[in-house]
Scaffold this active site. Structure first.
Site, short mmCIF file in Angstrom:
data_model
loop_
_atom_site.label_atom_id
_atom_site.label_comp_id
_atom_site.label_asym_id
_atom_site.label_seq_id
_atom_site.Cartn_x
_atom_site.Cartn_y
_atom_site.Cartn_z
N ASP A 1 3.20 9.52 -0.62
CA ASP A 1 2.05 8.70 -0.29
C ASP A 1 1.93 7.60 -1.33
O ASP A 1 2.11 7.86 -2.52
CB ASP A 1 0.77 9.56 -0.33
N HIS B 1 0.81 -1.22 0.00
CA HIS B 1 0.00 0.00 0.00
C HIS B 1 0.84 1.27 0.00
O HIS B 1 0.35 2.34 -0.32
CB HIS B 1 -0.93 0.00 1.22
#
Ligand code: ADQ
Length: 462
Positions: free
Chosen positions: A365, A156
């Site tokens: 991110d 992720h």
């Protein structure tokens, strides 16, 4: 799809009444509801004794299988190696990076424990999907225990470039562990390329068989890009359903027609909150017509409390927001509203819908779901503007956003000003281009693509 899906993540989010699971949990749940299966992971409880067998709780087609962890192991595996070594490394923040051998040992021990407790629950037709950086060695441990089922892994967070990765003493061991999976999924092409580059280093000796297949450590496996999406319809439904909530009314009443800029993030140094606050300050200085006319609402619930770096950002942000408010506030206007708590997902979606400018400026991110949730909740006839960091994985898909470099306060302030002034025609155009992408690759499509790819890879090469 044949067989049950076995999802494994560090923490299992058992849905509780009145609370809707967020982000990744929604995706895992959607896949499990469709297929039936098990969600295996940590219960959230820390114990003194050695952990017992998993506690099973079945609801509908899903069985939640949770184990406790020994307090010390948890401290070293989770707060230690996962969040003080891997997390900063994957986010290119070596200033926060540290490495302690005993923490890495605990990380390996917990992965071995996960495998040992999971194996008795497995059936021959199951397919196993492991989530995130806490569990990289899990497939190796499962294979060692004789498991031959398809095992996939999804990262992720970003995959670091090789020059950053090799700061980690056991990097070679982690690359070797990854080669035990049948499919490895990344958020973006950039992450995939960084992984391929690491595998191809002379000391690793892997090679690319095709654009998406790698051979290393005597195995071949698939490595591919699966950008995570959101449940667009559900975000929209929740946003509409909660518009009458008391908290939502309180916000709109208090705004009095002022424009609302909003950020929603876990309180994490990778989210770039301090820089964001300073960029907002820059907006007020450089474009003074915004004074008294815009409100910046930042929602940031604390996470990973107990990790020193996380306790420190909280104090820094309180100081910075106080500082800016002290400088610019007037009798009837406070520029920054900084809320240090979590909100019910439904309320959050309604707040996003009412937001004129979604401000998403992480300094790194993997994807950033808030950027996608913000767009999903917007009114297509009068949508808001997304101001998005080029360093979020989401920027590779959402090119209709106002893209900014989060380190450049001046540039972020200019981006906000562009958003403040943007006319409805341009807002609609940008929104349309992005919502189509979000709908095409929503959370259900993401799950199906990964699972199909895992089945195919295993059937062909397993
Ligand atoms: P995170 O770093 O947690 O996820 P993000 O992708 O933004 O970041 O997901 C956060 C989720 O939590 C969102 O669904 C959001 O709505 C919710 N949330 C945030 N603040 C909240 C609040 N105050 N109250 C309630 N809910 C809140 C990691 C990676 C990301 C990657 C995701 C999914 O770091 O890069 O996008 O996994 O793969």
């Amino acid at each position: 799809m044949q067989g049950r899906l076995i999802a494994v993540s560090n923490r299992v989010a058992i849905p509780t009444a009145g609370k809707v699971a967020g982000g990744l949990a929604v995706g895992v749940l959607a896949a499990l509801e469709e297929q039936g299966g098990i969600w295996f992971g940590w219960s959230g409880k820390k114990t003194r004794q050695d952990p017992r067998d998993p506690v099973l709780e079945t609801r509908g087609r899903i069985t939640y299988a949770t184990i406790d962890l020994k307090r010390q192991d948890f401290e070293n595996y989770y707060n230690g190696f996962s969040n003080n070594s891997l997390w900063p490394l994957c986010h290119y923040m070596l200033g926060f990076f540290s490495f302690r051998r005993f923490q890495y040992d605990a990380y390996c021990r917990v992965n071995e424990l996960f495998a040992r407790k999971l194996v008795p629950l497995l059936e021959p037709n199951d397919i196993i999907w492991v989530h995130d950086y806490h569990l990289i060695p899990l497939a190796t441990e499962l294979r060692r225990a004789g498991v031959t089922n398809p095992i996939g892994f999804f990262l992720h967070v970003p995959f670091p470039g090789f020059d950053a990765l090799r700061a980690l003493p056991p990097y070679e061991h982690l690359l070797r562990s990854l080669s035990s999976y049948d499919v490895i999924g990344f958020q973006t092409e950039t992450d995939l390329r960084a992984f391929q580059d690491s595998m191809g280093q002379p000391e690793i000796g892997g090679r690319l068989l095709t654009d998406r297949r790698v051979e290393a450590y005597g195995r071949t496996f698939q490595a591919d890009v699966f950008p995570i999406g959101v449940d667009v319809d559900d975000c929209r439904r929740l946003a509409a359903k909660n518009l009458d909530d008391r908290r939502v009314h309180r916000l709109t009443d208090s705004l009095r027609e002022r424009k609302l800029i909003m950020g929603v993030d876990r309180l994490d140094y990778s989210k770039g909150l301090e820089l964001r606050f300073r960029s907002f300050q820059r907006l007020l200085k450089k474009y003074p017509t915004n004074r008294g006319q815009v409100v910046f609402l930042q929602i940031a619930p604390p996470t990973r409390t107990g990790v020193r770096a996380y306790d420190a950002i909280r104090e820094d942000l309180e100081r910075t927001s106080g500082n800016i408010n002290g400088r610019f506030a007037e009798m009837d206007w406070v520029p920054i509203r900084y809320l240090n708590r979590a909100y019910d997902r439904g309320v959050l979606m309604s707040l996003l819908r009412l937001t004129d400018i979604g401000l998403v400026t992480p300094i790194r991110d993997g994807m950033n779901l808030v950027a996608k949730e913000y767009l999903a909740t917007q009114d297509p006839d009068d949508p808001g503007v997304l101001v998005l960091s080029t360093l979020a994985g989401a920027a590779q898909e959402l090119t209709g956003a106002v893209l900014v470099n989060p380190y450049d306060r001046e540039g972020v302030a200019d981006g906000m000003q562009q958003a403040v002034e943007m006319r409805v025609g341009e807002r609609r155009e940008r929104f349309q281009s992005m919502i189509e992408i979000l709908q095409r690759n929503d959370i259900h499509a993401w799950c199906s693509r990964f699972i199909e790819s895992l089945q195919r890879a295993h059937a062909t090469h397993g």
